[in-house]
Design a protein around this motif. Structure first.
Motif, PDB file in Angstrom:
ATOM      1  N   SER A  48      57.589  13.502 -64.241  1.00 12.00           N
ATOM      2  CA  SER A  48      57.448  13.749 -65.670  1.00 12.00           C
ATOM      3  C   SER A  48      58.779  13.402 -66.327  1.00 12.00           C
ATOM      4  O   SER A  48      59.823  13.442 -65.686  1.00 12.00           O
ATOM      5  N   SER A  49      58.721  13.061 -67.589  1.00  9.59           N
ATOM      6  CA  SER A  49      59.971  12.764 -68.306  1.00  9.59           C
ATOM      7  C   SER A  49      60.466  13.971 -69.080  1.00  9.59           C
ATOM      8  O   SER A  49      61.458  13.896 -69.786  1.00  9.59           O
ATOM      9  N   GLN A 103      64.468  13.223 -71.368  1.00 15.09           N
ATOM     10  CA  GLN A 103      63.233  12.495 -71.622  1.00 15.09           C
ATOM     11  C   GLN A 103      63.142  11.107 -70.981  1.00 15.09           C
ATOM     12  O   GLN A 103      62.742  10.145 -71.637  1.00 15.09           O
ATOM     13  N   THR A 104      63.498  10.971 -69.722  1.00  8.92           N
ATOM     14  CA  THR A 104      63.264   9.721 -69.011  1.00  8.92           C
ATOM     15  C   THR A 104      62.682  10.044 -67.642  1.00  8.92           C
ATOM     16  O   THR A 104      62.944  11.101 -67.071  1.00  8.92           O
ATOM     17  N   TYR A 105      61.873   9.147 -67.118  1.00 12.49           N
ATOM     18  CA  TYR A 105      61.313   9.339 -65.788  1.00 12.49           C
ATOM     19  C   TYR A 105      62.367   9.132 -64.706  1.00 12.49           C
ATOM     20  O   TYR A 105      62.325   9.756 -63.662  1.00 12.49           O
ATOM     21  N   GLU A 106      63.310   8.228 -64.979  1.00 16.49           N
ATOM     22  CA  GLU A 106      64.363   7.962 -64.011  1.00 16.49           C
ATOM     23  C   GLU A 106      65.703   8.020 -64.717  1.00 16.49           C
ATOM     24  O   GLU A 106      65.877   7.484 -65.797  1.00 16.49           O
ATOM     25  N   ASN A 107      66.646   8.672 -64.083  1.00 12.57           N
ATOM     26  CA  ASN A 107      67.965   8.840 -64.663  1.00 12.57           C
ATOM     27  C   ASN A 107      68.989   8.476 -63.602  1.00 12.57           C
ATOM     28  O   ASN A 107      68.970   9.014 -62.505  1.00 12.57           O
ATOM     29  N   ARG A 127      64.529  10.733 -60.035  1.00 16.71           N
ATOM     30  CA  ARG A 127      63.219  10.246 -60.464  1.00 16.71           C
ATOM     31  C   ARG A 127      62.261  11.433 -60.469  1.00 16.71           C
ATOM     32  O   ARG A 127      62.133  12.139 -59.465  1.00 16.71           O
TER      33      ARG A 127
END
Length: 182
Positions: free
Chosen positions: A33-34, A56-60, A30
């Motif tokens: 920033s994304s 480009q995701t806030y959480e992976n 998390r």
């Protein structure tokens, strides 16, 4: 294992793990920033293979069961011009398996009833199929016997018409002989 890191702009951090066959690894990242990338890669011979890449995701969230024995690199790359703070959950091995997702006995009880009903329908369809096959065989036998009957009847009619023709010719000949035409 859970920890927090801060990555400077255009920097990356990689975790290296020697993984055995069927070993499981789990990452949850998390960021504030994304604008980062998460990449999983390993060396196969002289070639680097990218097994996973996500941007480009806030959480992976990433979970993998390894199908090759190799050293894996799990890299987080900061793509922005600012610092990014990351909260990372990282587990490897048996601790990764989520036991809440494993089916319990009570989950399978309803399945047993459904399987029983499917088995009954399957038996019905097998009986119906057997019935249709026996009817088809019976109709085929009937068709064959009817064909044989038609052939016998046709030959009988042909023979009878030949006999009638011979008798008719002899009668006409006798009549003509009595009248002395011939």
């Amino acid at each position: 294992m859970t920890f927090n890191i801060q990555l400077e702009d255009d920097k990356h951090i990689c975790f290296k793990e020697n993984m055995n066959l069927d070993e499981v690894i789990y990452f949850r990242i998390r960021g504030n920033s994304s604008n980062y990338s998460f990449k999983v890669k390993y060396l196969s011979g002289n070639e680097t293979v990218i097994a996973y890449e996500h941007n480009q995701t806030y959480e992976n969230e990433f979970q993998q069961s390894v199908d090759v024995q190799a050293q894996f690199d799990y890299c987080i790359i900061n793509l922005s011009k600012d610092y990014i703070n990351f909260d990372i959950d990282y587990n490897i091995g048996n601790d990764v398996v989520d036991l809440t997702k494993i089916a319990k006995k009570q989950d399978l009880d309803g399945l047993s009833q459904q399987l029983f009903e499917i088995e009954k329908k399957l038996q019905f369809f097998k009986k119906a199929r057997g019935h249709f096959i026996s009817k088809q065989d019976m109709m085929s036998d009937l068709q064959n016997s009817i064909s044989k009957f038609h052939i016998a009847f046709s030959l009988g009619c042909l023979g009878l018409s030949m006999i009638i023709t011979v008798i008719t010719i002899q009668l006409i000949r006798r009549i003509l002989l009595q009248k002395k035409v011939i």
